[in-house]
Design a protein around this motif. Sequence first.
Motif, PDB file in Angstrom:
ATOM      1  N   THR A  53      38.162  41.866  46.482  1.00 48.29           N
ATOM      2  CA  THR A  53      36.708  42.013  46.458  1.00 48.29           C
ATOM      3  C   THR A  53      36.181  42.262  45.052  1.00 48.29           C
ATOM      4  OG1 THR A  53      36.815  42.956  48.679  1.00 48.29           O
ATOM      5  CG2 THR A  53      34.770  43.295  47.451  1.00 48.29           C
ATOM      6  N   GLU A  54      36.873  43.082  44.281  1.00 46.63           N
ATOM      7  CA  GLU A  54      36.362  43.449  42.964  1.00 46.63           C
ATOM      8  C   GLU A  54      36.451  42.310  41.946  1.00 46.63           C
ATOM      9  OE1 GLU A  54      40.683  44.876  43.255  1.00 46.63           O
ATOM     10  OE2 GLU A  54      38.881  44.779  44.518  1.00 46.63           O
ATOM     11  N   LEU A  55      37.144  41.214  42.284  1.00 44.54           N
ATOM     12  CA  LEU A  55      37.275  40.099  41.350  1.00 44.54           C
ATOM     13  C   LEU A  55      36.394  38.908  41.704  1.00 44.54           C
ATOM     14  CD1 LEU A  55      41.160  40.037  40.808  1.00 44.54           C
ATOM     15  CD2 LEU A  55      39.418  41.125  39.388  1.00 44.54           C
ATOM     16  N   ARG A  56      35.687  38.971  42.814  1.00 46.02           N
ATOM     17  CA  ARG A  56      34.912  37.802  43.248  1.00 46.02           C
ATOM     18  C   ARG A  56      33.741  37.509  42.313  1.00 46.02           C
ATOM     19  NH1 ARG A  56      34.931  38.950  49.839  1.00 46.02           N
ATOM     20  NH2 ARG A  56      37.203  38.681  50.062  1.00 46.02           N
ATOM     21  N   ALA A  57      33.151  38.547  41.744  1.00 47.09           N
ATOM     22  CA  ALA A  57      31.995  38.320  40.868  1.00 47.09           C
ATOM     23  C   ALA A  57      32.400  37.626  39.572  1.00 47.09           C
ATOM     24  CB  ALA A  57      31.308  39.655  40.562  1.00 47.09           C
ATOM     25  N   THR A  58      33.600  37.841  39.106  1.00 44.39           N
ATOM     26  CA  THR A  58      34.057  37.242  37.839  1.00 44.39           C
ATOM     27  C   THR A  58      35.047  36.098  38.062  1.00 44.39           C
ATOM     28  OG1 THR A  58      35.826  38.913  37.701  1.00 44.39           O
ATOM     29  CG2 THR A  58      33.743  39.417  36.589  1.00 44.39           C
ATOM     30  N   TYR A  59      35.142  35.594  39.298  1.00 47.46           N
ATOM     31  CA  TYR A  59      36.145  34.574  39.605  1.00 47.46           C
ATOM     32  C   TYR A  59      35.956  33.313  38.776  1.00 47.46           C
ATOM     33  CZ  TYR A  59      38.407  30.705  41.976  1.00 47.46           C
ATOM     34  OH  TYR A  59      39.152  29.584  42.244  1.00 47.46           O
ATOM     35  N   ASP A  60      34.705  32.839  38.645  1.00 48.91           N
ATOM     36  CA  ASP A  60      34.475  31.584  37.931  1.00 48.91           C
ATOM     37  C   ASP A  60      34.963  31.664  36.487  1.00 48.91           C
ATOM     38  OD1 ASP A  60      33.380  30.423  40.168  1.00 48.91           O
ATOM     39  OD2 ASP A  60      31.315  30.985  39.642  1.00 48.91           O
ATOM     40  N   LYS A  61      34.663  32.765  35.804  1.00 46.36           N
ATOM     41  CA  LYS A  61      35.104  32.911  34.413  1.00 46.36           C
ATOM     42  C   LYS A  61      36.622  33.029  34.330  1.00 46.36           C
ATOM     43  CE  LYS A  61      34.442  35.715  30.260  1.00 46.36           C
ATOM     44  NZ  LYS A  61      35.885  35.769  29.988  1.00 46.36           N
ATOM     45  N   LEU A  62      37.237  33.813  35.235  1.00 43.19           N
ATOM     46  CA  LEU A  62      38.695  33.966  35.224  1.00 43.19           C
ATOM     47  C   LEU A  62      39.386  32.643  35.513  1.00 43.19           C
ATOM     48  CD1 LEU A  62      39.045  37.365  37.128  1.00 43.19           C
ATOM     49  CD2 LEU A  62      39.396  36.976  34.691  1.00 43.19           C
ATOM     50  N   LYS A  63      38.862  31.880  36.477  1.00 43.62           N
ATOM     51  CA  LYS A  63      39.464  30.589  36.821  1.00 43.62           C
ATOM     52  C   LYS A  63      39.349  29.620  35.648  1.00 43.62           C
ATOM     53  CE  LYS A  63      41.348  27.711  39.789  1.00 43.62           C
ATOM     54  NZ  LYS A  63      41.443  26.506  38.965  1.00 43.62           N
ATOM     55  N   ASP A  64      38.225  29.650  34.930  1.00 44.08           N
ATOM     56  CA  ASP A  64      38.073  28.784  33.762  1.00 44.08           C
ATOM     57  C   ASP A  64      39.075  29.165  32.667  1.00 44.08           C
ATOM     58  OD1 ASP A  64      36.443  26.692  32.332  1.00 44.08           O
ATOM     59  OD2 ASP A  64      36.136  28.382  30.969  1.00 44.08           O
ATOM     60  N   ASP A  65      39.282  30.468  32.461  1.00 45.68           N
ATOM     61  CA  ASP A  65      40.267  30.915  31.465  1.00 45.68           C
ATOM     62  C   ASP A  65      41.673  30.479  31.856  1.00 45.68           C
ATOM     63  OD1 ASP A  65      38.266  32.096  30.032  1.00 45.68           O
ATOM     64  OD2 ASP A  65      38.632  34.121  30.773  1.00 45.68           O
ATOM     65  N   ILE A  66      42.012  30.589  33.132  1.00 45.72           N
ATOM     66  CA  ILE A  66      43.342  30.204  33.609  1.00 45.72           C
ATOM     67  C   ILE A  66      43.579  28.706  33.400  1.00 45.72           C
ATOM     68  CG2 ILE A  66      44.775  29.970  35.673  1.00 45.72           C
ATOM     69  CD1 ILE A  66      43.514  32.577  36.682  1.00 45.72           C
ATOM     70  N   ASP A  67      42.554  27.895  33.665  1.00 43.12           N
ATOM     71  CA  ASP A  67      42.703  26.441  33.534  1.00 43.12           C
ATOM     72  C   ASP A  67      42.916  26.003  32.095  1.00 43.12           C
ATOM     73  OD1 ASP A  67      42.420  26.171  36.246  1.00 43.12           O
ATOM     74  OD2 ASP A  67      40.257  25.724  36.165  1.00 43.12           O
ATOM     75  N   HIS A  68      42.431  26.804  31.141  1.00 41.74           N
ATOM     76  CA  HIS A  68      42.527  26.406  29.734  1.00 41.74           C
ATOM     77  C   HIS A  68      43.675  27.085  29.005  1.00 41.74           C
ATOM     78  CE1 HIS A  68      38.369  25.122  30.577  1.00 41.74           C
ATOM     79  NE2 HIS A  68      38.558  24.264  29.596  1.00 41.74           N
TER      80      HIS A  68
END
Length: 301
Positions: A53-68
């Motif tokens: 739950t605590e990571l859902r708000a920042t998921y988009d930024k974290l996923k973008d960092d992981i992809d790069h």
Amino acid sequence: MPPTNSGSASHRRNARLRREYLYRKSLSASESTSYEAKRRVRDALSQGKSLPTELRATYDKLKDDIDHEDAKHEGNTSHVDDEYGDAGWSDPRVCVTTSRSPSSRLKQFAKEMKVVIPNSTRINRGTHRVDELVDVCKTSDFTDLVVVQETRGEPDGLVVCHLPLGPTAYFTLSGAVMRHDLEGGAAPMSEAYPHIVLNNFSTELGRRIGSVLKCLFPIPKPDARRIVTFSNDSDHISFRHHVHSKENNAHTTDDVTLYEVGPRFEMRLYQIRLGTLEMKDAENEYVLKPYMNTASKRTVL
């Protein structure tokens, strides 16, 4: 005498590198938090589970960092990784010198260390202060500074300073035997880049010291016959230098012969500082405490 343009540029570059290093060091805590969050996102995606739950708000930024991220930056890095992050890209350049007013035996020991370490340059210490010595090495683009020390003519200290940011490792030396003092005489010296054997450096600090020592040497060719060994036994490091020969079409170790080249000595780590040799206020990463009650029971390397 006013500094030359090249000297001024080198001073500015070293100052910039130091500021960048201190900034990266200050980010260690926040980067560890970010790494842990990305690890939890990876685990959730790979296992098909819902996101915390605590990571859902920042998921988009974290996923973008992981992809790069590439393989080098996927792990949890720190300022310690940056010090030797470029190791292997180019051959190291090492400056070998002594303490002030060296005896003839210490001078000979420094000459032999210069021969042991490829691409090294031995300079006379003279009356230069430590800060002047480090500054000249930085200006000349040396990657490491090795200082050998003595007591009453017997080599008893070795300092390895990585440039331009550190760390600096301090070792005691004992049982130093020069090439010409080896029993039976020393084998002829090869100038090929040696293979490095690091034996029994199993802890995190041990691997750290392994990096400090092995980064003094360039990458050898596969068929090189020189071998430099650092063997750890209860935090006492034995240094040995050999060349080997083998019979034609030899397939077993019984057909390989080792010849000691020298010198040989024993080392013991007693301090690591997160800075260069002249930094009196540098933070200690490790300090030997031999008088603690549990000192005889603990091994740190």
